[in-house]
Design a protein around this motif. Structure first.
Motif, mmCIF file in Angstrom:
data_model
loop_
_atom_site.group_PDB
_atom_site.id
_atom_site.type_symbol
_atom_site.label_atom_id
_atom_site.label_comp_id
_atom_site.label_asym_id
_atom_site.label_seq_id
_atom_site.Cartn_x
_atom_site.Cartn_y
_atom_site.Cartn_z
ATOM 1 N N ALA A 141 -10.924 53.694 37.587
ATOM 2 C CA ALA A 141 -11.091 53.715 36.636
ATOM 3 C C ALA A 141 -11.893 53.756 35.724
ATOM 4 O O ALA A 141 -11.719 54.730 34.387
ATOM 5 C CB ALA A 141 -10.056 52.432 36.029
ATOM 6 N N ALA A 145 -12.512 57.495 33.073
ATOM 7 C CA ALA A 145 -12.505 57.743 31.968
ATOM 8 C C ALA A 145 -13.882 58.640 31.881
ATOM 9 O O ALA A 145 -13.922 59.034 31.335
ATOM 10 C CB ALA A 145 -12.749 56.242 31.318
ATOM 11 N N ASP A 369 -7.274 58.953 32.109
ATOM 12 C CA ASP A 369 -6.746 57.951 33.064
ATOM 13 C C ASP A 369 -6.635 57.956 34.101
ATOM 14 O O ASP A 369 -6.269 59.375 34.980
ATOM 15 C CB ASP A 369 -6.184 57.055 32.396
ATOM 16 C CG ASP A 369 -6.067 55.385 32.626
ATOM 17 O OD1 ASP A 369 -6.603 55.616 33.519
ATOM 18 O OD2 ASP A 369 -4.950 54.729 32.601
ATOM 19 N N TYR A 376 -2.299 55.135 27.738
ATOM 20 C CA TYR A 376 -1.823 54.540 25.656
ATOM 21 C C TYR A 376 -1.192 54.634 25.276
ATOM 22 O O TYR A 376 -1.262 53.960 24.081
ATOM 23 C CB TYR A 376 -3.758 55.078 25.701
ATOM 24 C CG TYR A 376 -3.334 56.809 24.831
ATOM 25 C CD1 TYR A 376 -2.904 57.154 23.664
ATOM 26 C CD2 TYR A 376 -3.422 57.491 25.627
ATOM 27 C CE1 TYR A 376 -3.081 57.756 23.232
ATOM 28 C CE2 TYR A 376 -2.962 58.826 25.227
ATOM 29 C CZ TYR A 376 -2.634 58.745 23.633
ATOM 30 O OH TYR A 376 -3.237 60.040 23.408
ATOM 31 N N TYR A 399 -4.050 59.260 30.200
ATOM 32 C CA TYR A 399 -4.634 58.658 29.580
ATOM 33 C C TYR A 399 -4.958 57.222 29.455
ATOM 34 O O TYR A 399 -3.977 56.777 29.340
ATOM 35 C CB TYR A 399 -3.833 59.834 28.502
ATOM 36 C CG TYR A 399 -4.530 60.972 28.491
ATOM 37 C CD1 TYR A 399 -5.738 61.882 28.449
ATOM 38 C CD2 TYR A 399 -3.381 62.054 28.150
ATOM 39 C CE1 TYR A 399 -5.567 63.311 28.882
ATOM 40 C CE2 TYR A 399 -3.329 63.101 28.998
ATOM 41 C CZ TYR A 399 -4.570 63.754 29.233
ATOM 42 O OH TYR A 399 -4.683 65.238 28.947
ATOM 43 N N CYS A 400 -5.734 57.017 28.598
ATOM 44 C CA CYS A 400 -6.370 56.072 28.232
ATOM 45 C C CYS A 400 -6.756 55.633 27.321
ATOM 46 O O CYS A 400 -7.626 55.830 26.752
ATOM 47 C CB CYS A 400 -6.463 55.159 29.984
ATOM 48 S SG CYS A 400 -8.862 55.612 30.023
#
Length: 467
Positions: A141, A145, A369, A376, A399-400
């Motif tokens: 993770a 990112a 992500d 998110y 995505y995060c």
């Protein structure tokens, strides 16, 4: 039984997911490159070595950004296994540079360099002693990112399993600071073992990275908490930081390796810039090795600012080279009260008296992500079911929310990479010159009377109105 309290839903107005690139002048508010153009065909791709966790290599925005030929995992095997190769494959010519000079006079580093050079020779198995790389997405993770913030590419997925409906492509217009670079993940474990970190830095130098980024603290027992030096000055029974941690058994060889690691980092930083996250706990001078940044080396210590231009509540403020955008955090202590007034359970009547200026920012860094059900944001398409074959199909899968000085250091690494990719910074100029260029391309800003500086590609910082 007392009923649980109910709160109104928080109301966060939408914001640009690439606000950090606009703030740093990399993109215009219309998401156009701000005064730079893609490299012409045939140009050498700028290389960013990332010493962190592994990466979700199959992420659509990262498939063309990650160099899988060079990606190495030191988590699983002493001298590294290569996740980009099948189990029965052998290494080809990796076109490695000569790193003998950085290990000269450092016996442990020189020995490890010899072992590593022999292991990386053409024809050697991609898996060291048959050990599979520990690069599961479960571990990936943070690195995923980071890689996205540095060099993600915009893509459009073809219609099919990954698209919402047949015939409609799924556009993923996300990008990193330098969408022309390549990221080489060098994944390590987080044990207090200097050998793996020595090997990681040696490998980053051998592949001739243009930029090295280290978004983590190095757990050197004698340097992790530099604030202890003031305590030791008054303690007649302890003569060094090493004495202060003498309760942690450490062999002479390991102690020597820790000493050599710092010297190695400094030497490599003279050849190529090393961008380091400064820490997320208000450390007075930042974490190690960011706190060793100086005018005489190419170590770059990076702090974090929020979208309003304030130092993030967790970021160190002293001995930093530059600041870059990141996600903010709430803080309530003697030093500061910084709260999210939009949070669902925020009560203005019972909240501590806030600062005179509202410093909190609800803008998050949005990063790539590990593909999956988390993300998110919710999907713009009806239904939250996912295909049985593991494919994903919506924005929330890719995505995060990300932050910390890790996120800020990724942006600075990408900024330096973009400078090389666009010819503003010469390849091979050395870490000290790269740092000097970075500072010359930074501007003073912020409510703290210009005490912070941030790299800006063109113009002035674009801070966000969150009224």
């Amino acid at each position: 039984m007392t009923a649980a309290p109910t709160y109104p839903s928080p109301t966060y107005p939408p914001y640009d997911s690439l606000w950090h690139l606009v703030t740093m002048g990399v993109l215009t508010p219309e998401h156009l490159p701000n005064g730079w153009e893609p490299m012409p065909p045939g140009s050498r791709v700028t290389r960013v070595a990332m010493i962190d966790t592994s990466v979700a290599y199959d992420h659509p925005n990262l498939k063309d950004a990650v160099n899988l030929t060079l990606a190495m995992d030191l988590f699983s095997a002493r001298l590294g296994s290569f996740p980009g190769y099948a189990a029965d494959m052998a290494l080809g010519d990796l076109h490695l540079g000569d790193s003998a000079i950085v290990a000269q006079g450092l016996p442990h580093c020189a020995s490890l360099l010899a072992d590593l050079a022999a292991r990386l020779a053409a024809g050697q198995p991609a898996r060291y002693k048959g050990i599979a790389p520990a690069t599961s997405q479960v571990f990936s993770a943070h690195g995923t990112a980071m890689a996205g913030l540095i060099g993600a590419r915009p893509v459009a997925l073809a219609a099919g399993a990954t698209a919402p409906t047949d015939g409609v492509p799924l556009v993923l217009p996300y990008c990193g600071v330098d969408p022309m670079c390549e990221v080489v993940p060098i994944s390590t474990n987080f044990d207090t073992d200097p050998e793996a970190l020595i090997l990681a830095f040696l490998y980053a130098d051998m592949i001739e990275a243009d930029v090295i980024v280290l978004p983590r603290v190095i757990p050197d027992p004698s340097r992790t908490v530099p604030e202890l030096s003031s305590y030791l000055a008054d303690d007649t029974t302890a003569t060094s930081l090493t004495d202060a941690v003498a309760h942690c058994p450490m062999s002479t060889a390991e102690r020597e390796q820790w000493e050599e690691l710092l010297e190695l980092i400094v030497r490599i930083s003279l050849r190529r810039p090393i961008v380091c996250a400064a820490g997320n706990a208000n450390e007075e001078y930042g974490v190690y090795p960011a706190n060793f940044a100086s005018d005489e080396n190419g170590i770059i210590a990076v702090g974090a600012i929020n979208a309003k231009g304030w130092n993030c509540s967790y970021s160190p403020t002293r001995n930093l080279t530059v600041w870059a955008p990141s996600t903010d955090a709430e803080r309530v202590d003697r030093a500061e009260v910084r709260q999210d007034a939009r949070r669902h359970d925020y009560d203005a009547e019972t909240a501590p008296v806030p600062n005179a200026n509202d410093r909190y920012s609800y803008y998050d860094l949005i990063a790539t992500d590990v593909p999956g059900t988390g993300g998110y944001a919710t999907s713009p398409f009806p239904g939250m079911d996912f295909p049985a074959d593991g494919q994903v199909r919506e924005f929330g899968s890719y995505y995060c929310r990300f932050g910390g000085t890790s996120g800020a250091s990724a942006l600075v690494a990408g900024f330096l990479s973009l400078a090389v990719s666009t010819g503003r910074l010469s390849q091979g100029c050395g870490g000290v010159d790269a740092k000097a260029w970075l500072l010359s391309s930074s501007v003073a800003f912020g409510p703290d009377h210009g005490t912070m500086i941030m790299p800006v590609f063109n113009g002035s910082p674009v801070f966000q109105d969150q009224a």
